[in-house]
Design a protein around this motif. Structure first.
Motif, PDB file in Angstrom:
ATOM      1  N   SER A  14       0.908   8.232  -5.613  1.00 36.45           N
ATOM      2  CA  SER A  14       1.584   7.149  -4.891  1.00 36.45           C
ATOM      3  C   SER A  14       1.293   5.791  -5.520  1.00 36.45           C
ATOM      4  O   SER A  14       1.781   4.772  -5.049  1.00 36.45           O
ATOM      5  CB  SER A  14       1.151   7.148  -3.426  1.00 36.45           C
ATOM      6  OG  SER A  14      -0.231   6.862  -3.342  1.00 36.45           O
ATOM      7  N   MET A  15       0.510   5.771  -6.594  1.00 30.97           N
ATOM      8  CA  MET A  15       0.164   4.505  -7.257  1.00 30.97           C
ATOM      9  C   MET A  15       1.199   4.178  -8.325  1.00 30.97           C
ATOM     10  O   MET A  15       1.643   5.037  -9.068  1.00 30.97           O
ATOM     11  CB  MET A  15      -1.227   4.587  -7.901  1.00 30.97           C
ATOM     12  CG  MET A  15      -2.359   4.649  -6.900  1.00 30.97           C
ATOM     13  SD  MET A  15      -2.414   3.266  -5.755  1.00 30.97           S
ATOM     14  CE  MET A  15      -2.855   1.934  -6.808  1.00 30.97           C
ATOM     15  N   LEU A  16       1.530   2.905  -8.384  1.00 27.23           N
ATOM     16  CA  LEU A  16       2.532   2.403  -9.321  1.00 27.23           C
ATOM     17  C   LEU A  16       1.826   1.448 -10.278  1.00 27.23           C
ATOM     18  O   LEU A  16       1.070   0.571  -9.849  1.00 27.23           O
ATOM     19  CB  LEU A  16       3.614   1.675  -8.522  1.00 27.23           C
ATOM     20  CG  LEU A  16       4.896   1.313  -9.210  1.00 27.23           C
ATOM     21  CD1 LEU A  16       5.617   2.562  -9.663  1.00 27.23           C
ATOM     22  CD2 LEU A  16       5.780   0.534  -8.258  1.00 27.23           C
ATOM     23  N   ARG A  17       2.060   1.620 -11.574  1.00 29.74           N
ATOM     24  CA  ARG A  17       1.459   0.742 -12.586  1.00 29.74           C
ATOM     25  C   ARG A  17       2.600   0.067 -13.341  1.00 29.74           C
ATOM     26  O   ARG A  17       3.420   0.733 -13.964  1.00 29.74           O
ATOM     27  CB  ARG A  17       0.592   1.561 -13.523  1.00 29.74           C
ATOM     28  CG  ARG A  17      -0.149   0.728 -14.507  1.00 29.74           C
ATOM     29  CD  ARG A  17      -1.023   1.614 -15.366  1.00 29.74           C
ATOM     30  NE  ARG A  17      -1.882   0.786 -16.163  1.00 29.74           N
ATOM     31  CZ  ARG A  17      -3.119   1.072 -16.438  1.00 29.74           C
ATOM     32  NH1 ARG A  17      -3.651   2.177 -15.983  1.00 29.74           N
ATOM     33  NH2 ARG A  17      -3.836   0.269 -17.189  1.00 29.74           N
ATOM     34  N   VAL A  18       2.615  -1.254 -13.286  1.00 27.08           N
ATOM     35  CA  VAL A  18       3.701  -2.041 -13.869  1.00 27.08           C
ATOM     36  C   VAL A  18       3.126  -2.908 -14.986  1.00 27.08           C
ATOM     37  O   VAL A  18       2.143  -3.615 -14.786  1.00 27.08           O
ATOM     38  CB  VAL A  18       4.364  -2.943 -12.802  1.00 27.08           C
ATOM     39  CG1 VAL A  18       5.502  -3.736 -13.406  1.00 27.08           C
ATOM     40  CG2 VAL A  18       4.828  -2.127 -11.623  1.00 27.08           C
ATOM     41  N   SER A  19       3.741  -2.818 -16.155  1.00 31.14           N
ATOM     42  CA  SER A  19       3.364  -3.689 -17.280  1.00 31.14           C
ATOM     43  C   SER A  19       4.588  -4.512 -17.648  1.00 31.14           C
ATOM     44  O   SER A  19       5.721  -4.031 -17.565  1.00 31.14           O
ATOM     45  CB  SER A  19       2.936  -2.865 -18.493  1.00 31.14           C
ATOM     46  OG  SER A  19       1.825  -2.073 -18.178  1.00 31.14           O
ATOM     47  N   GLY A  20       4.336  -5.736 -18.069  1.00 30.90           N
ATOM     48  CA  GLY A  20       5.468  -6.575 -18.436  1.00 30.90           C
ATOM     49  C   GLY A  20       5.035  -7.860 -19.115  1.00 30.90           C
ATOM     50  O   GLY A  20       3.867  -8.078 -19.405  1.00 30.90           O
ATOM     51  N   VAL A  42      -0.001  -4.782 -13.429  1.00 34.17           N
ATOM     52  CA  VAL A  42      -0.176  -4.861 -11.984  1.00 34.17           C
ATOM     53  C   VAL A  42      -0.148  -3.435 -11.434  1.00 34.17           C
ATOM     54  O   VAL A  42       0.659  -2.615 -11.869  1.00 34.17           O
ATOM     55  CB  VAL A  42       0.948  -5.709 -11.335  1.00 34.17           C
ATOM     56  CG1 VAL A  42       0.849  -5.684  -9.827  1.00 34.17           C
ATOM     57  CG2 VAL A  42       0.911  -7.125 -11.858  1.00 34.17           C
ATOM     58  N   THR A  43      -1.025  -3.167 -10.472  1.00 34.71           N
ATOM     59  CA  THR A  43      -0.991  -1.871  -9.778  1.00 34.71           C
ATOM     60  C   THR A  43      -0.687  -2.110  -8.309  1.00 34.71           C
ATOM     61  O   THR A  43      -1.074  -3.140  -7.740  1.00 34.71           O
ATOM     62  CB  THR A  43      -2.332  -1.122  -9.881  1.00 34.71           C
ATOM     63  OG1 THR A  43      -3.347  -1.906  -9.295  1.00 34.71           O
ATOM     64  CG2 THR A  43      -2.664  -0.783 -11.311  1.00 34.71           C
ATOM     65  N   CYS A  44       0.010  -1.167  -7.723  1.00 37.47           N
ATOM     66  CA  CYS A  44       0.314  -1.242  -6.295  1.00 37.47           C
ATOM     67  C   CYS A  44       0.650   0.160  -5.798  1.00 37.47           C
ATOM     68  O   CYS A  44       0.792   1.094  -6.574  1.00 37.47           O
ATOM     69  CB  CYS A  44       1.459  -2.212  -6.026  1.00 37.47           C
ATOM     70  SG  CYS A  44       2.976  -1.795  -6.882  1.00 37.47           S
ATOM     71  N   ARG A  45       0.775   0.276  -4.498  1.00 44.03           N
ATOM     72  CA  ARG A  45       1.103   1.558  -3.874  1.00 44.03           C
ATOM     73  C   ARG A  45       2.445   1.399  -3.180  1.00 44.03           C
ATOM     74  O   ARG A  45       2.645   0.478  -2.393  1.00 44.03           O
ATOM     75  CB  ARG A  45       0.011   1.918  -2.868  1.00 44.03           C
ATOM     76  CG  ARG A  45       0.103   3.298  -2.320  1.00 44.03           C
ATOM     77  CD  ARG A  45      -1.165   3.699  -1.571  1.00 44.03           C
ATOM     78  NE  ARG A  45      -1.798   2.632  -0.837  1.00 44.03           N
ATOM     79  CZ  ARG A  45      -1.565   2.337   0.445  1.00 44.03           C
ATOM     80  NH1 ARG A  45      -0.710   3.047   1.124  1.00 44.03           N
ATOM     81  NH2 ARG A  45      -2.190   1.347   1.037  1.00 44.03           N
ATOM     82  N   PHE A  46       3.374   2.307  -3.495  1.00 44.15           N
ATOM     83  CA  PHE A  46       4.717   2.244  -2.913  1.00 44.15           C
ATOM     84  C   PHE A  46       4.778   3.136  -1.688  1.00 44.15           C
ATOM     85  O   PHE A  46       4.413   4.305  -1.728  1.00 44.15           O
ATOM     86  CB  PHE A  46       5.761   2.694  -3.943  1.00 44.15           C
ATOM     87  CG  PHE A  46       7.162   2.710  -3.414  1.00 44.15           C
ATOM     88  CD1 PHE A  46       7.803   1.539  -3.064  1.00 44.15           C
ATOM     89  CD2 PHE A  46       7.846   3.904  -3.253  1.00 44.15           C
ATOM     90  CE1 PHE A  46       9.093   1.553  -2.575  1.00 44.15           C
ATOM     91  CE2 PHE A  46       9.132   3.926  -2.765  1.00 44.15           C
ATOM     92  CZ  PHE A  46       9.764   2.744  -2.427  1.00 44.15           C
ATOM     93  N   GLU A  47       5.240   2.572  -0.579  1.00 42.93           N
ATOM     94  CA  GLU A  47       5.407   3.331   0.659  1.00 42.93           C
ATOM     95  C   GLU A  47       6.821   3.135   1.162  1.00 42.93           C
ATOM     96  O   GLU A  47       7.321   2.022   1.201  1.00 42.93           O
ATOM     97  CB  GLU A  47       4.416   2.851   1.727  1.00 42.93           C
ATOM     98  CG  GLU A  47       2.983   3.138   1.381  1.00 42.93           C
ATOM     99  CD  GLU A  47       2.027   2.647   2.450  1.00 42.93           C
ATOM    100  OE1 GLU A  47       2.472   1.987   3.408  1.00 42.93           O
ATOM    101  OE2 GLU A  47       0.836   2.930   2.325  1.00 42.93           O
TER     102      GLU A  47
END
Length: 191
Positions: free
Chosen positions: A135-141, A185-190
């Protein structure tokens, strides 16, 4: 010399038939023993023959029963083998159904993720990679300023669909002009 027996007639008969010993009289039988032994011999032969015939018929009946039971056992083993094969196929099909249900259940999740994610990206920021593990999202940019990265993180929090938003890395390349900021950035998508 002449002997004359003056004893009564019934005594004479008793003496002729055998000798007398204190009220015990031994006399030869009046029938032929050979006939008796022949009858007994024939009876024994008939009894033994009947017993042999009974045992032979029982043995043949049991042999036929064994053969019938072995054929039935072979057919039952084949049926059991088919049953085991069907159980294996059933388990395989159930696993496939679970996999398909899992895929169809989560099929809308990527679309919802991208739809929610696109609304949070500011115009002066672009995404180079997006990874989802569990459920963890890792975004690079990359962005033109740190303000764009801060706006991006604030937009993620404000959307209500992204939780635990954290920045892992933010670097500004001082050698280039304009100075781009690379970030993770890391976050959790629900949903």
């Amino acid at each position: 010399m002449i002997k004359i027996n003056l004893a009564p007639l019934d005594r004479r008969r008793r003496r002729r038939a055998g000798f007398q010993l204190a009220d015990f009289q031994f006399a030869l039988p009046s029938f032929n023993l050979g006939v008796l032994f022949a009858v007994v011999y024939i009876a024994v032969v008939v009894i033994i023959g009947g017993y042999w015939w009974y045992r032979a018929s029982t043995a043949s009946r049991l042999a036929a029963q064994i053969e019938t039971d072995q054929r039935e056992l072979a057919s039952l083993k084949a049926t059991i083998g088919q049953g085991a094969k069907i159980k294996e196929q059933l388990a395989d099909l159930q696993n496939r159904i679970k996999a398909i249900q899992e895929l169809t259940k989560n099929q809308g999740r990527p679309i919802q993720l991208l739809d929610a994610f696109l609304d949070t990206v500011p115009p002066d920021l672009w995404i180079t990679s997006l990874e989802e593990k569990t459920s963890m999202l890792r975004v690079s940019g990359t962005a033109y300023s740190t303000t764009a990265v801060a706006d991006f993180m604030a937009n993620l929090r404000r959307s209500g669909k992204f939780k635990d938003v954290d920045i892992l890395v933010a670097r500004q390349d001082l050698a280039k002009n304009p100075r781009p900021v690379t970030f993770e950035v890391t976050c959790r998508f629900e949903i």
